[in-house]
Scaffold this motif. Sequence first.
Motif, PDB file in Angstrom:
ATOM      1  N   ARG A   1       0.838  -1.201   0.000  1.00  0.00           N
ATOM      2  CA  ARG A   1       0.000   0.000   0.000  1.00  0.00           C
ATOM      3  C   ARG A   1       0.873   1.252   0.000  1.00  0.00           C
ATOM      4  O   ARG A   1       0.573   2.241  -0.673  1.00  0.00           O
ATOM      5  CB  ARG A   1      -0.940  -0.006   1.207  1.00  0.00           C
ATOM      6  CG  ARG A   1      -2.091  -1.011   1.089  1.00  0.00           C
ATOM      7  CD  ARG A   1      -2.835  -1.179   2.404  1.00  0.00           C
ATOM      8  NE  ARG A   1      -3.446   0.057   2.876  1.00  0.00           N
ATOM      9  CZ  ARG A   1      -4.656   0.479   2.499  1.00  0.00           C
ATOM     10  NH1 ARG A   1      -5.377  -0.245   1.673  1.00  0.00           N
ATOM     11  NH2 ARG A   1      -5.142   1.612   2.957  1.00  0.00           N
TER      12      ARG A   1
ATOM     13  N   ARG B   1       2.216   1.992  -3.504  1.00  0.00           N
ATOM     14  CA  ARG B   1       1.203   2.627  -4.367  1.00  0.00           C
ATOM     15  C   ARG B   1       1.082   4.116  -4.041  1.00  0.00           C
ATOM     16  O   ARG B   1       1.044   4.964  -4.934  1.00  0.00           O
ATOM     17  CB  ARG B   1      -0.143   1.908  -4.162  1.00  0.00           C
ATOM     18  CG  ARG B   1      -1.305   2.451  -4.990  1.00  0.00           C
ATOM     19  CD  ARG B   1      -1.077   2.290  -6.465  1.00  0.00           C
ATOM     20  NE  ARG B   1      -2.286   2.504  -7.249  1.00  0.00           N
ATOM     21  CZ  ARG B   1      -2.276   2.941  -8.504  1.00  0.00           C
ATOM     22  NH1 ARG B   1      -1.130   3.209  -9.114  1.00  0.00           N
ATOM     23  NH2 ARG B   1      -3.404   3.084  -9.170  1.00  0.00           N
TER      24      ARG B   1
ATOM     25  N   GLN C   1     -11.581   0.974  -3.493  1.00  0.00           N
ATOM     26  CA  GLN C   1     -10.197   1.126  -3.056  1.00  0.00           C
ATOM     27  C   GLN C   1      -9.339  -0.053  -3.528  1.00  0.00           C
ATOM     28  O   GLN C   1      -8.192   0.135  -3.895  1.00  0.00           O
ATOM     29  CB  GLN C   1     -10.157   1.242  -1.530  1.00  0.00           C
ATOM     30  CG  GLN C   1     -10.874   2.463  -1.006  1.00  0.00           C
ATOM     31  CD  GLN C   1     -10.038   3.717  -1.117  1.00  0.00           C
ATOM     32  OE1 GLN C   1      -8.967   3.813  -0.535  1.00  0.00           O
ATOM     33  NE2 GLN C   1     -10.502   4.683  -1.886  1.00  0.00           N
TER      34      GLN C   1
ATOM     35  N   TYR D   1      -5.760   0.269  -5.441  1.00  0.00           N
ATOM     36  CA  TYR D   1      -4.477  -0.281  -4.956  1.00  0.00           C
ATOM     37  C   TYR D   1      -3.941  -1.383  -5.875  1.00  0.00           C
ATOM     38  O   TYR D   1      -2.742  -1.626  -5.903  1.00  0.00           O
ATOM     39  CB  TYR D   1      -4.610  -0.759  -3.504  1.00  0.00           C
ATOM     40  CG  TYR D   1      -4.567   0.398  -2.515  1.00  0.00           C
ATOM     41  CD1 TYR D   1      -3.357   0.959  -2.112  1.00  0.00           C
ATOM     42  CD2 TYR D   1      -5.747   0.950  -2.003  1.00  0.00           C
ATOM     43  CE1 TYR D   1      -3.312   2.019  -1.216  1.00  0.00           C
ATOM     44  CE2 TYR D   1      -5.712   2.018  -1.113  1.00  0.00           C
ATOM     45  CZ  TYR D   1      -4.495   2.553  -0.722  1.00  0.00           C
ATOM     46  OH  TYR D   1      -4.454   3.614   0.152  1.00  0.00           O
TER      47      TYR D   1
ATOM     48  N   ASN E   1      -0.906  -0.860  -8.408  1.00  0.00           N
ATOM     49  CA  ASN E   1       0.484  -0.742  -7.949  1.00  0.00           C
ATOM     50  C   ASN E   1       1.449  -1.088  -9.084  1.00  0.00           C
ATOM     51  O   ASN E   1       1.245  -2.067  -9.786  1.00  0.00           O
ATOM     52  CB  ASN E   1       0.709  -1.696  -6.766  1.00  0.00           C
ATOM     53  CG  ASN E   1       1.825  -1.199  -5.869  1.00  0.00           C
ATOM     54  OD1 ASN E   1       2.509  -0.238  -6.205  1.00  0.00           O
ATOM     55  ND2 ASN E   1       2.012  -1.847  -4.737  1.00  0.00           N
TER      56      ASN E   1
ATOM     57  N   TRP F   1      -5.457   8.102  -8.649  1.00  0.00           N
ATOM     58  CA  TRP F   1      -5.822   8.530  -7.289  1.00  0.00           C
ATOM     59  C   TRP F   1      -6.854   9.658  -7.345  1.00  0.00           C
ATOM     60  O   TRP F   1      -7.848   9.653  -6.631  1.00  0.00           O
ATOM     61  CB  TRP F   1      -4.560   8.975  -6.535  1.00  0.00           C
ATOM     62  CG  TRP F   1      -4.860   9.518  -5.166  1.00  0.00           C
ATOM     63  CD1 TRP F   1      -5.156   8.797  -4.046  1.00  0.00           C
ATOM     64  CD2 TRP F   1      -4.937  10.899  -4.799  1.00  0.00           C
ATOM     65  NE1 TRP F   1      -5.411   9.651  -2.994  1.00  0.00           N
ATOM     66  CE2 TRP F   1      -5.287  10.938  -3.415  1.00  0.00           C
ATOM     67  CE3 TRP F   1      -4.748  12.115  -5.480  1.00  0.00           C
ATOM     68  CZ2 TRP F   1      -5.446  12.147  -2.716  1.00  0.00           C
ATOM     69  CZ3 TRP F   1      -4.906  13.302  -4.786  1.00  0.00           C
ATOM     70  CH2 TRP F   1      -5.251  13.313  -3.427  1.00  0.00           C
TER      71      TRP F   1
END
Length: 468
Positions: A59, A62, A291, A295, A298, A309
């Motif tokens: 996380r 990312r 979400q 993620y 990545n 984002w």
Amino acid sequence: MRRGRERGRAPGAQGPRRVKLTIVGGGGFRVPLVYGALLRRRATLPFDEVVLHDVSAARMARISAVLEGLGAERGERLPFRATTDLEEAVDGADFVFCAVRVGLLEGRVVDETVPLSYGVLGQETTGPGGICFALRTIPAMVEVAEAVARKAPDAWLVNFTNPAGMVTEAIQQVMGERAVGICDSPSGLCRRVAAALGRDADELWFDYFGLNHLGWLKAARDTREDLLPRLLADEAALTGFEEGALFGADWLQSLGMIPNEYLYYFYYGAETVDAIRESPASRGAYLLEQQARFYRGNGQPPADALAAWRATRHERERTYMAEARSAAGVEGGHASGDELPEEAGYEVEAMAVVEAIANNTRSVIICNTANRSALPFLDARAVVEVPAVVGRAGPQPVAIGPVPDHAAGLVQSIKAVERATIEAALTGSTSLAVKALALHPLVPSVNRAREIFEGYRARLPELQERFA
Ligand code: G6P
Ligand code: MN
């Protein structure tokens, strides 16, 4: 003007030294907001070093790409690094920001859906959902606070971790008033009220009081008078902003105050439960999917990560509190980041606290801090959400004066629920956890409280472990 790097210096320290900010929950979705605000404040904020900490390196990778993207876009670089070692991350920090979600969004889905199956409100922070969220979050946050107390005893901990009021009260037991809780909803309310009055929020004094996600604006004063009665009498102006449209002019006129949007779940609980049950997915389930998609990207280069984002954030904000708006019959989406002024939002509150402490500005900020004597119907150590004068010595909450009985009563009941929850979380006592749930005004019976707790325990390994 003094140089930035001298400002955060501990009293008595010799010569310039590096000023360190640690972000616990560094892989969190809102971290780029904080980093963006830091970039905009390079001239006035003292940081030389930003350290991200998270339990998930993936996380953080990312989010790091998004931060690189932000830095490249602004042509500015504020060095940051990422680590999964908490002690090392906070070691010697001057400020620690903390926003973690223990149990991730999977946990939020459980918090919200279990009560709904009994016809009781299922929401992230309000009602049984907030109690369950606190039961698994408080032990983890106490560990963070203990690490900070060991490794950075002079640091200020700016806490966003929800439920922010309860979490802040629990960690104050470890690190005292160096833990300050933050939420974006009170300042948002004040900003919207100022706009509805055609005034600049900086020119007004806002008498806001309560607990986190349980507050009211009882006056908005300029040099002459309280302007709120004028706003309450103007139906068109009232229904033109978020809280006015949600609560309706009639109810606001009855109250004589403007409640925080989270009071919607108390004043219109039944309608909200119906609206949530009719919606295709709970808020938690919607965000879990949204979400996860973000993620999964990545590995993308910074510019693409930043674009992904931004798009994800836009959608998240448009749909914020959609169940309350749908229950209230309010058309359209919530204002998203692109429509808000750059100087709004929760990261700005965090920066305001840091700036006020580091530069001793003695600014007035609505934050979660120990009551002292702000609300006379609560004891001095109760964490409350009120305006505070914030300088090098931290927040000093201001006295609020008399408040209507119904508000004081609700605040007192919820504070009792919060304290039973904190104690349950710290001791692992099932009877206290059930007591917290049963005392909550939105839970209709002791048996429902027991069933909800059993439902939570059956689905959450963290609770099985702690509440054997
Ligand atoms: C506001 C509240 C936060 C809360 C968030 C939920 O910003 O102040 O405390 O966590 O809304 O938003 P979400 O998009 O997660 O439903
Ligand atoms: Mn909040």
